[in-house]
Enzyme design. Sequence first.
Site, PDB file in Angstrom:
ATOM      1  N   SER A   1      -6.988  17.905  -9.355  1.00  0.00           N
ATOM      2  CA  SER A   1      -7.892  19.025  -9.184  1.00  0.00           C
ATOM      3  C   SER A   1      -9.328  18.539  -9.211  1.00  0.00           C
ATOM      4  O   SER A   1     -10.234  19.304  -8.978  1.00  0.00           O
ATOM      5  CB  SER A   1      -7.678  20.014 -10.319  1.00  0.00           C
ATOM      6  OG  SER A   1      -7.884  19.370 -11.550  1.00  0.00           O
TER       7      SER A   1
ATOM      8  N   HIS B   1       0.815  -1.210   0.000  1.00  0.00           N
ATOM      9  CA  HIS B   1       0.000   0.000   0.000  1.00  0.00           C
ATOM     10  C   HIS B   1       0.849   1.261   0.000  1.00  0.00           C
ATOM     11  O   HIS B   1       0.332   2.347  -0.187  1.00  0.00           O
ATOM     12  CB  HIS B   1      -0.943   0.015   1.195  1.00  0.00           C
ATOM     13  CG  HIS B   1      -2.095  -0.897   1.015  1.00  0.00           C
ATOM     14  ND1 HIS B   1      -3.329  -0.475   0.594  1.00  0.00           N
ATOM     15  CD2 HIS B   1      -2.176  -2.235   1.141  1.00  0.00           C
ATOM     16  CE1 HIS B   1      -4.129  -1.515   0.483  1.00  0.00           C
ATOM     17  NE2 HIS B   1      -3.455  -2.583   0.815  1.00  0.00           N
TER      18      HIS B   1
END
Lengths: 862, 167
Positions: free
Chosen positions: A516, A235
């Site tokens: 974004s 991970h």
Amino acid sequence: MLKENGVISLDLNGKVIRAAILIQKWYRFTMARLEMRRRYSLSIFQSIEYADEQDQLQLSNFFTFMLDHCTHPDSVSQIFTSPSAPQVVDEDLSLKEFEKKIDVPDSYYGPRLSFPLTVEDANALLHAFRNKQLLHARYVLQLLSETRRVLKEMPNITHLSTSYSKEITVCGDLHGNLDDLLLIFYKNGLPSEQNRYVFNGDFVDRGKNSMEILIILFAFLLIYPNDLHLNRGNHEDYIMNLRRLHSAVECSQWCEHSQWLCDSETKSISETYGFTKEVSKKYKLKSLMRPPKSVRDRQNQTKRIPTTKPSKHIANQHVAGKTQHNSSPGFTESSGSNLPPDPALKEWKQVITIFSASNYYEEGSNRGAYIKLNPELIPRFVQYQVSKFTRRKNLRERVGTIESSALKSLREKIYAHKSELTSAFAQYDTNGTGRISVNDWAAAMESVLQLELPWRMLRSQLAQMNPDGEVDFMSCFYDLKMGQPIKEAQPALAETLCRYRKDLEIIFNIIDKDHSGLISLEEFSQTWRLFTSHLGIDVQDDSIDNYLWDQQLRDINAFDVSASNKQVIGHVHDSVHVDDAPDAVHLDIREERQDKNSFHQELPVLGLGDVVQHRLHNHIKSSNLIVSSKGPKSILGYQKLIFQDSEQLLRASSVAMTWIIRPMRSLSISTKRLGCDRTYIAKYIIISCKDKSIKAPVRTDKIYPVYVACFSDHYHHIKIHKKALDSYTLVPTRKAIQFPPQICEQGISCRLSNSDQPRRLHTLRTKQTSDTFSLISSHKQHSKVAKFTPSTNALPKLNSDISLSAIQFFKASLPEGCQGYCTPHTTWILLSLQQDTYSKPGKPCQIPDTAAVQMHSPKRLE
Amino acid sequence: MTDAFCDRTAAGLCSASVTAYASSKDGLVAEIEKKITEAFEVFDRESNKTVDVREIGCIVRSLGCFPNEAEVQELLAQIEVEEPSGFVHLENFLPVMTKVLLDRRFRPIPEDVILHAFEALDENKCGYITKEDLVKHLTEEGLLHLLQHPFTLAAGKYPTEAISVNP
């Protein structure tokens, strides 16, 4: 059972005994049922999580493969690295430079670190994190750069010996559960020379406090470099973390380029590392660290721990979990489930899996554990569970929570495979009664979902059964209506989106490299270039882009803003209600007079990538408008603009109007698994619109192409379809459509799959016709893509009905509260296309959150 | 308390499927065997078709049976247990359990009987039994080994109505 002999006293006694026996039997039975429910709940979690991890692994492999075989690595490989920092800082940026560069404000009340770190610093950190404080970004950066320096000097393989200290504590996955780490430290003592620790990877991801865990671990690593050891887990990887990154607030991004130390048989890894969501929430900063090397580097350097089992069993039910009989010599502790002490362990021929995140699936679902190794290397297992509540919930409550949470995830899966399940049921239901036997039902469920679950046991929770013992199979879906049921909704898309929600999030986040929440044209074309260059197809998308930009700029510059404020607003509203375009973009311009001269307007700038927004702002500025962009609401292309007076409002609104309506662009990627294959389909739609209400020489009609790129699993072929969309036009009369000549002439080349079987790609069609607004497509072997000629006939029209149903099925895919699993981008566009979502004055734009599919709370069926 | 007895429906399921498949004996057996296998696999942590012998009681009960502890032991005597590991293989469990289900042994206790049982212990007829009384009754009769997971009601009292189940 006792015989009743008629004697009263005996009878009474016998009665009590029999009652007691009965109660006891009943009690044991009840307990067994509870235990069964607990077990199958955990099986559900485990199966689903395992399946998801497999999917993500494939996805990650796919992208890594793409990068590896990419022909122009320099130009495109950046996509897969974290967004490149504006300032590329030298790797040897020292602590002092950070000190110079970043000021810590006086108002900062969190912990302050001084390097080199001491135990006091670490304690201060622990204390602060316990009280939910944040560490200032400067210290974080300092800490990271120090850690990197230290880790770099360390050897790849560390041998630990128990001869120096009495015991070594080995902790498994923490997954961002800070509470677990604090509890371990509390119970087992802080790391020190006498108390040595090995943390075995997977510190981050999933939990809420990954950052804190990492900071603490790094701090202790700096203090006791020889006594605390960190292993990198799967991970601690860029792609894996992307899944969790739903809506990074700003393009703030963390990247850490650090050398991970690994003991055991791990090679050292130079790793890109981002758990962006959490970090960007906590620290809005641009990365000052050197942007990490591309994943290509990782390819060369990463070698997984050879003995780590690829099949990772996550969080075994019971803490005293399972022994994995593994004949490989030596030992590793790999993340996963836990083990009961086993005499055979002495030989160290087994893999111990230790998992340290308690309550991993759900509050109370599992305990965590760590191992203490004594000098004879005999492991001692310590189990614990973090709980927020002082009162322990009773067994029934705990099982209830876990079960409902598990069933909810299972129902999501079921919904995602609704059509496949329905057809599987139908196969068994030869008479069309809508009912099948339990056996057939279970077989159908297993064949479609392949989760290896006890379906007969779960049946009572999932489907209804009539008195004859037959399952009413459609009842599986009764509670699974997502959002409002819509009569014309096209379920296929919602289903597909739901099924691949996690993959889609990853893909979206990969492409959206500045995080974004929007995929800008640049980002898209970068990805585009990556694929095309890899596939050896020459697609000159630059020319397309240039064409589009030119058009947009020309239109904006041609604006006539002489109309009065009121007129514009009026027009805007008029245009919304034009009858023939009920699906038109609605722009909610409302006045909120805050004082006499200032208007606060919320102008949604819909669906525009950053670049577009940027240009919009530039334009507005150049028109002498003062536009203050209010912060990072641009997640979904929504930006609050504040204007100083009505003149500004007028100008901006008209500008915005065209911007909003015309160049909406969206990117949605859908994937469809075909057996073991998977296919990536990118859809790139550019819809143009014209608004008659704006007095501007806007071109009458425009049409932009829809590109559909299908990336097949075998990575060999790309198929590009072009379809044109009719414009959204608010003018009742439609004029001839002009196809952009550049594109037509170019005729994007494509090759078709040479694979043995003609492959059918997933189609996303609207209900009405197959030739509109859709992802294309079934392939035929060796067929070629038809080139579109600039004739009107060849171009399908996107009439209002179709777009309406498009909206509807997107809407159908969005549960109440606007949770979306399509990309935020697409969702937002389509949401805003839909009038009633957006037209309510006073109701701020709801920003869809991609977080989760919100299912209706599961009702028990029986 | 409802879920405790949703197994009534589960038991009903069993009998319902019995009737549904009564025509074909093989189908019935196959169905029952699948059911047993599923329940077994839930407890099979290592996915190697074995479970801990201590879980057998749980499996039997979760299949809708109401055996007492002695009867469970009796079943275990018929099942071959791998010594010394204490694991039971599915192959050994399956025939025994299939027979139990086919013979419809250990039938569920009807609710009213359970209610009567509680009433029998409720000497003062006050509608509930205290935890202490319940434990006393059960243990003094030498039947209940341990109440591992007592129903912790806030007051520590056991209203008979609440314990008896409304489906």
